[in-house]
Design an enzyme around this catalytic site. Structure first.
Site, mmCIF file in Angstrom:
data_model
loop_
_atom_site.group_PDB
_atom_site.id
_atom_site.type_symbol
_atom_site.label_atom_id
_atom_site.label_comp_id
_atom_site.label_asym_id
_atom_site.label_seq_id
_atom_site.Cartn_x
_atom_site.Cartn_y
_atom_site.Cartn_z
ATOM 1 C CG ASP A 12 -2.257 18.549 36.950
ATOM 2 O OD1 ASP A 12 -2.617 17.699 37.218
ATOM 3 O OD2 ASP A 12 -1.675 18.961 35.884
ATOM 4 C CG HIS A 13 -6.007 16.351 36.799
ATOM 5 N ND1 HIS A 13 -4.925 17.020 36.028
ATOM 6 C CD2 HIS A 13 -6.998 16.129 36.037
ATOM 7 C CE1 HIS A 13 -5.202 17.037 34.657
ATOM 8 N NE2 HIS A 13 -6.530 16.584 34.827
ATOM 9 C CG ASP A 64 -4.449 16.146 30.557
ATOM 10 O OD1 ASP A 64 -5.252 16.086 31.869
ATOM 11 O OD2 ASP A 64 -4.955 16.960 29.904
ATOM 12 N NE ARG A 68 -12.008 18.890 26.535
ATOM 13 C CZ ARG A 68 -11.181 17.904 26.529
ATOM 14 N NH1 ARG A 68 -10.885 17.275 27.769
ATOM 15 N NH2 ARG A 68 -10.359 17.452 25.689
ATOM 16 C CB SER A 117 -10.933 14.152 29.533
ATOM 17 O OG SER A 117 -9.933 13.601 30.531
ATOM 18 N NE ARG A 154 -11.908 12.209 32.809
ATOM 19 C CZ ARG A 154 -12.952 13.519 32.702
ATOM 20 N NH1 ARG A 154 -14.196 13.371 32.703
ATOM 21 N NH2 ARG A 154 -12.394 14.481 32.839
#
Length: 777
Positions: A124-125, A189, A471, A663, A665
């Site tokens: 999806d990213h 995520d 966000r 995020s 990440r």
């Protein structure tokens, strides 16, 4: 003996867990249609909760029941909110394609043959919004063919379900297929908490945590505090579920939920849809909460039934006492929100906790010089793309069309999943949006995460966009630091698309129809669930086979096999340079930018060229310009770090409050370590990022006295001493040597426990995992 079972024995005394057995063997209701041999865990959860309640002798909140029900050792686990570290056995793992690359590379390097719990990858990213859904998806498949092939083949070989590009956003796929009341899921995520809308504890983590769980190692979480939010009344008019979390963000701010689970309760809960509850839990990430959750109710039953999971709904109904809080349960903080009087909110710009009630927004905008002309209105995303959201937005767009009007702004719609896309197309909603002037984007994250090839304004041009996203940090959506991003409901976003103005209040202001007459928009109307049922659309799931070959080309600029980080040499860290002293907000977007950099998420060396690109240097107030303290020359942050590394010079970074928010990440932790960093010293950390740094063998440390931040000069040499006696709860000391030879001694706190200290000594959590695995053979 099976290697996974050997690892389990090492993970806890006499604890052995077979593959995919995190769910109870007593229940024969499958976790999902994709995992017919893994079952709902309710009986085991009930037994564990009874053990814990007998020990604690007090009522439990819902989140405590779910967490403690998943304890690895419920009979012996220390349980103290905000203090102890819980060792947990999650039911499943979910990974989006950007973070899955590094997670799967780490899992492959562990040498294990198959994941120990049901796991999935969601593409999806990596799909950039540019020309529209079909074209953008085809382009992304071509550009990212190597990465998608790697994830598909790695998933197939190692037992991980693979959701192909175009299937939808990870959180919507989880809600539609995998979430259930009482679930404990970890996802790579930060908006994983979306699953709380179905009564599960779904927690955002870094890829290294996912690797632990996939490798059958208990997952550690600091025992969260519990914030209770009591909802009374009922939503009405223009107010939506999104406004609840916008108000909560206003109250708690971006760090008010740190170290806590937010648990909703009260009579107002029953008036919300399951997807509306998901929206609230999703954006709970913006207040720093560990996760958010709602108690089991009939809205959840109806949604489970509508998505083909009536067997799960029936089973959950039997365990309603387990899936709701005990009477008299204690909350560390209680907030009450009356839904009868709650008004629509618009939060921003530049931070999701700067709230303006709709009747104050225009006044605040004019006072602060925010651009009043709205350039782009964007609805959808993982936060707000449910059938309910789409029908309410379409009802507003239809009112405009009936008056001869279309969107004055650019208007985009991001369906959360292929199922949502197919259903709104079948039911005529997509046509309404198209007639309104909207563009339906791919079933992917798109502009919400910066995957947006925006062309309507120039870089640096001051402008306003309004979104139903979660966000809105500086440059988040379009990499333009001058873009003023505001987050609100799809309803208000659509209304502002009609007016084209930020100071438009649809509750009171009139619009001018095509014939010159004046009219007011009526409050939106919508449906929780599609009357004709959901249209699943195209089948985009690939089941694992346990076979196949996974290749990573040595010449690839997208994928890179990992080399282990160096072990700690047993000495104090002395004469470190300060790479950068960051001033103000430093999110994971500042540390490791998204957008175009996402394509390098599987190649650590290449993505490290984005390190601290948008962090503000306290020395000069500039971005990406720091002084090499050895040569005296100024240059980009990544290049300076690489020069230090090449010359064998270790470094630290200094930060402000809530460092690493945003995020999940893990690249924001991997990159500093890869480029020679050894410690990050700040006033305070966001939870996920602090853990991610520990996983990579870094030292996340906080000033015992936050005012000591002001004593540090970027030109100081830093020594961190006391590592020989590194222990939980025992502060370390930093000595900052000034250029004139004077020294400043500062006390640094940390939150390392015994296991995490072993990660540091081994050089990383993955190194430690390998050591344990090697000893078990």
């Amino acid at each position: 003996m099976n290697s996974l079972l050997r690892l389990s024995q090492l993970a806890g005394p006499a604890h052995i867990r077979a593959l995919h057995s995190s769910s109870s063997v007593w229940s024969k209701v499958p976790l999902s249609k994709f995992e017919p041999n893994a079952y709902l865990p309710y009986e085991r959860l009930s037994q564990n909760v009874k053990i814990v309640k007998d020990r604690l002798k007090r009522p439990l909140t819902l989140s405590e029941k779910i967490l403690y029900g998943h304890l690895d050792q419920p009979k012996t686990q220390d349980i103290e909110r905000g203090i102890s570290y819980l060792r947990l056995r999650p039911d499943r793992v979910a990974m989006q394609d950007a973070t899955a690359q590094m997670a799967m590379l780490q899992f492959i390097s562990s040498g294990l043959p198959k994941t120990a719990v049901p796991s999935t990858i969601h593409c999806d990213h990596l799909i950039e919004a540019q020309k529209g859904g079909a074209q953008d998806l085809a382009r992304a498949k071509d550009l990212n063919k190597e990465v998608f092939n790697f994830l598909a083949t790695a998933g197939s070989k190692y037992g991980v379900g693979f959701w192909k590009p175009g299937s939808g956003i990870i959180h919507q796929i989880i809600l539609e297929n995998y979430a259930f009341p009482g679930l404990l899921l970890i996802g790579t995520d930060s908006h994983t908490p979306n699953g709380g809308g179905l009564g599960g504890l779904c927690i955002g983590v870094g890829g290294a945590d996912a690797v632990d769980v996939m490798a059958d190692i208990p997952w550690e979480l600091k025992c969260p505090k519990v914030i209770g939010i009591k909802l009374t009344g009922k939503l009405n008019g223009w107010t939506s579920a999104k406004d609840i979390i916008l108000k909560v963000a206003d109250i708690l701010t971006v760090k008010g939920g740190t170290g806590a689970i937010v648990e909703y309760y009260g009579p107002g809960v029953d008036s919300l849809s399951a997807t509306g509850m998901g929206t609230i839990c999703n954006m709970g990430a913006e207040i720093g909460a560990t996760t958010s959750v709602f108690p089991y109710n009939e809205s959840m039953y109806k949604y489970l039934e509508a998505t083909g999971r009536k067997d799960i709904a029936d089973e959950a109904r039997k365990y309603k006492d387990l899936l709701t809080a005990d009477d008299g349960a204690h909350y560390d903080q209680i907030i009450e929100i009356n839904l009868d009087t709650l008004t629509p909110h618009v939060n921003g710009p530049f931070t999701p906790d700067l709230a303006s009630p709709i009747d104050k927004l225009g006044e605040n905008a004019k006072k602060n010089g925010w651009p009043l002309d709205v350039k782009v209105s964007l609805i959808g995303s993982c936060t707000n793309s449910s059938y309910e959201d789409m029908t309410r937005a379409a009802s507003i767009a239809k009112q405009a069309l009936d008056k001869g009007l279309k969107a004055k702004t650019i208007f985009t719609i991001t369906p959360g999943s292929e199922q949502v896309r197919a259903t709104i197309e079948r039911d005529g909603l997509s046509k309404i949006f198209a007639d309104f002037g909207g563009m339906v984007l791919a079933n992917a994250c798109g502009p919400c995460i910066g995957q947006w090839d925006r062309q309507d304004v120039k870089k640096g041009e001051k402008n306003t966009i309004v979104t139903s996203y979660n966000r809105n940090f500086t440059g988040r959506n379009d990499a333009n630091p001058a873009t003023h991003g505001f987050v609100t409901s799809p309803d208000i976003t659509t209304a502002m698309a009609i007016s084209g103005r930020l100071d438009f209040n649809p509750l009171t202001d009139e619009l001018t129809a095509a014939d010159g007459s004046k009219f007011k928009l009526q409050p939106p109307t919508g449906l929780d669930l599609p009357p004709k049922g959901y249209d699943p659309g195209e089948d985009t799931f690939q089941a694992p086979t346990g076979k196949g070959q996974v290749d990573v080309a040595p010449t690839s600029d997208r994928l890179q096999l990992l080399a282990p980080f160096d072990k700690w040499d047993g000495k104090d860290l002395t004469d470190l340079k300060i790479l950068i002293k960051v001033k103000g907000k430093c999110t994971t977007d500042h540390i490791s930018a998204a957008g175009p950099w996402l394509k390098y998420r599987g190649h650590l060396d290449n993505i490290s060229n984005n390190l601290f690109l948008t962090a503000v240097n306290a020395e000069n107030g500039e971005m990406n310009k720091v002084k090499n303290q050895v040569t005296g020359e100024y240059g980009p942050v990544p290049a300076t770090a690489r020069k230090y590394k090449a010359d064998g010079v270790k470094w630290v970074a200094i930060g402000d409050e809530n460092y690493g928010e945003g995020s999940s990440r893990e690249h924001a932790a991997l990159e500093p370590r890869h480029l020679g960093g050894r410690a990050i010293i700040v006033k305070s950390f966001a939870r996920i990022h602090e853990t991610n740094l520990k996983k990579q063998g870094m030292l996340p440390l906080t000033f015992a006295n936050p005012a000591d931040y002001d004593k540090i000069d970027p030109s100081d040499d830093v020594s961190i001493v006391g590592l020989a006696s590194f222990a939980p709860g025992k502060p370390l000391t930093a000595i900052f040597k000034k250029q004139n030879g004077s020294k400043v001694e500062v006390t640094l706190n940390h939150t390392f426990n015994e296991q995490q200290i072993e990660w540091f000594k081994a050089g990383s959590a993955l190194n430690r995992m390998k050591e344990v695995f090697a000893k078990s053979k």
